[in-house]
Write a protein that holds these residues in place. Structure first.
Motif, PDB file in Angstrom:
ATOM      1  N   PRO A 168       0.816  -1.229   0.000  1.00  0.00           N
ATOM      2  CA  PRO A 168       0.000   0.000   0.000  1.00  0.00           C
ATOM      3  C   PRO A 168       0.844   1.271   0.000  1.00  0.00           C
ATOM      4  CG  PRO A 168      -0.824  -1.578   1.617  1.00  0.00           C
ATOM      5  CD  PRO A 168       0.482  -2.111   1.155  1.00  0.00           C
ATOM      6  N   ASP A 169       2.082   1.201   0.517  1.00  0.00           N
ATOM      7  CA  ASP A 169       2.895   2.413   0.604  1.00  0.00           C
ATOM      8  C   ASP A 169       3.813   2.593  -0.597  1.00  0.00           C
ATOM      9  OD1 ASP A 169       4.351   0.189   1.182  1.00  0.00           O
ATOM     10  OD2 ASP A 169       5.542   1.116   2.793  1.00  0.00           O
ATOM     11  N   SER A 170       3.699   1.763  -1.625  1.00  0.00           N
ATOM     12  CA  SER A 170       4.577   1.885  -2.786  1.00  0.00           C
ATOM     13  C   SER A 170       4.042   2.946  -3.743  1.00  0.00           C
ATOM     14  CB  SER A 170       4.706   0.552  -3.525  1.00  0.00           C
ATOM     15  OG  SER A 170       3.454   0.189  -4.087  1.00  0.00           O
ATOM     16  N   PRO A 171       4.908   3.711  -4.395  1.00  0.00           N
ATOM     17  CA  PRO A 171       4.461   4.728  -5.366  1.00  0.00           C
ATOM     18  C   PRO A 171       3.670   4.124  -6.512  1.00  0.00           C
ATOM     19  CG  PRO A 171       6.769   5.070  -4.791  1.00  0.00           C
ATOM     20  CD  PRO A 171       6.375   3.751  -4.216  1.00  0.00           C
ATOM     21  N   LEU A 172       4.040   2.890  -6.932  1.00  0.00           N
ATOM     22  CA  LEU A 172       3.322   2.251  -8.022  1.00  0.00           C
ATOM     23  C   LEU A 172       1.880   1.949  -7.629  1.00  0.00           C
ATOM     24  CD1 LEU A 172       3.375   1.071 -10.864  1.00  0.00           C
ATOM     25  CD2 LEU A 172       4.229  -1.070  -9.892  1.00  0.00           C
ATOM     26  N   HIS A 173       1.650   1.572  -6.351  1.00  0.00           N
ATOM     27  CA  HIS A 173       0.298   1.298  -5.852  1.00  0.00           C
ATOM     28  C   HIS A 173      -0.571   2.538  -5.995  1.00  0.00           C
ATOM     29  CE1 HIS A 173      -2.910   1.053  -2.814  1.00  0.00           C
ATOM     30  NE2 HIS A 173      -2.859  -0.296  -2.990  1.00  0.00           N
TER      31      HIS A 173
END
Length: 392
Positions: free
Chosen positions: A355-360
């Motif tokens: 959830p904390d990834s930029p891609l998400h």
């Protein structure tokens, strides 16, 4: 591209060198107008290195002087003395095959039967008849400067009386004794300059310097007097002296049935340079018009693909379609990386990402944009650029 650049550089350099060589040869050939003006040891040459002055001096003292333009075994029967100068590079290159061991052996026998041979500085066409040089003083050889030797008679021989000093150029070597019948005639502080060697019934006069009796140096010191003394001691008046010009490039060859033999040395040089230029031109044409070379296949980066698709669909005013194509490409690629089936939906991929990834966040934003019927081109382009920056 670099390889082609290197090939072009070497090709241009080769063409330049071939052209420069042809221009140089053509220029030199224009200067050789007549055999009399050639810079070689030729009988009637007026050049500094010619021997016209020596020829006239001998003729004025009652000797018959004739040029000899054939191989040694063709020496006429009336020859009493043969004077051999060193052959130049041109003669050795084009006519070396005409002088064989048979010529050297014939001349050796001719001297043994009473012939008089004068060898000035040696000749690569001769073997046993060449002077033997002593180069055992390397220090003196390095310190020697051209034109600085001055020799005096070694023995008080009657026919050398009145000769006080002879001068010439110095190549850094001296003559070495040969056998029991070797007589040093002139010497300086470093060794023997001119010597006489008996061979059965004949005589060989050896010298370290071929320019000693040329037009330029014959009048130096007692050089001319020495020449006459050596000839008068060995020959009777009205004797016939042949001066070898065959090694100097003006060989009279049999032209019947052989065109190549009849071509002058300058023409042969021009022919070889023409062949070289033809080879260079054919190589150049083959490089430019040969078979096509397959280019290496380059896989474009994902960012390039996204940017190109965004620009394409922006021009077509199809923001939804463009963004859907781009997001679907990203979805399939990320599914493979995440271990999801190829048919997994965009939502399934989003839930599988941290959830904390930029891609998400970017894919979630793209999912909402695809659901918006009023999606603007600017928003679609911003999402595509965000995916590009993430290097998906």
């Amino acid at each position: 591209m670099r390889k082609r650049s290197r090939e072009s550089f070497w090709l241009i350099a080769l063409i330049f060198l071939a052209g420069a060589a042809m221009v140089g040869i053509a220029y030199n050939l224009t200067k050789l107008n007549t055999p009399e003006d050639t810079p070689r040891y030729v009988t009637y040459s007026r050049h500094d290195r010619g021997v016209k002055a020596m020829t006239r001096l001998l003729e004025a003292n009652g000797y018959q002087v004739k040029p000899f333009n054939l191989t040694f075994k063709s020496l006429p029967d009336d020859a009493d003395m043969l004077i051999v100068f060193p052959a130049n590079v041109e003669a050795l290159f084009f006519n070396r095959g005409r002088w064989t061991a048979e010529d050297s052996d014939w001349l050796y026998d001719w001297v043994g039967k009473g012939g008089q041979l004068m060898v000035l500085e040696g000749d690569e066409r001769l073997d046993e008849l060449n002077p033997v040089y002593d180069v055992g003083n390397p220090v003196g050889a390095r310190l020697t400067k051209p034109g600085d030797w001055k020799a005096k008679p070694t023995l008080p021989l009657p026919y050398l009386e009145g000769i006080k000093e002879v001068s010439g150029k110095d190549a850094g070597w001296r003559l070495e004794p040969q056998g029991d019948y070797w007589v040093p005639l002139l010497h300086d502080a470093r060794g023997t300059i001119i010597a006489l060697r008996e061979l059965e019934f004949g005589v060989i006069i050896e010298s370290i310097d071929a320019d000693l009796f040329t037009n330029k140096h014959l009048r130096d010191a007692d050089n001319a007097r020495l020449l006459l003394a050596l000839v008068r001691e060995q020959l009777a008046p009205n004797s016939v002296i042949y001066i070898d010009d065959a090694g100097q490039g003006d060989l009279r060859e049999d032209k019947e049935g052989n065109f190549w033999r009849g071509v002058a040395a300058g023409g042969k040089l021009a022919f070889f340079h023409l062949m070289l230029l033809t080879a260079v031109v054919m190589y150049s044409v083959g490089k430019r018009f040969g078979l096509p070379r397959p280019s290496r296949i380059r896989m474009p980066a994902m960012g390039e693909y996204i940017s190109a698709m965004a620009q394409l669909y922006q021009n077509a005013q199809a923001a939804h379609v463009a963004l859907d194509v781009i997001v679907d490409e990203v979805r399939r690629k990320q599914c493979r990386r995440a271990g999801l089936p190829a048919g997994a939906t965009l939502l399934q991929l989003i839930h599988a990402l941290p959830p904390d990834s930029p891609l998400h966040d970017t894919l979630e934003r793209a999912h909402r944009a695809l659901q918006n019927p009023n999606l603007s081109e600017q928003e679609a382009l911003q999402i595509a650029q965000s995916l590009t920056e993430l290097r998906v």
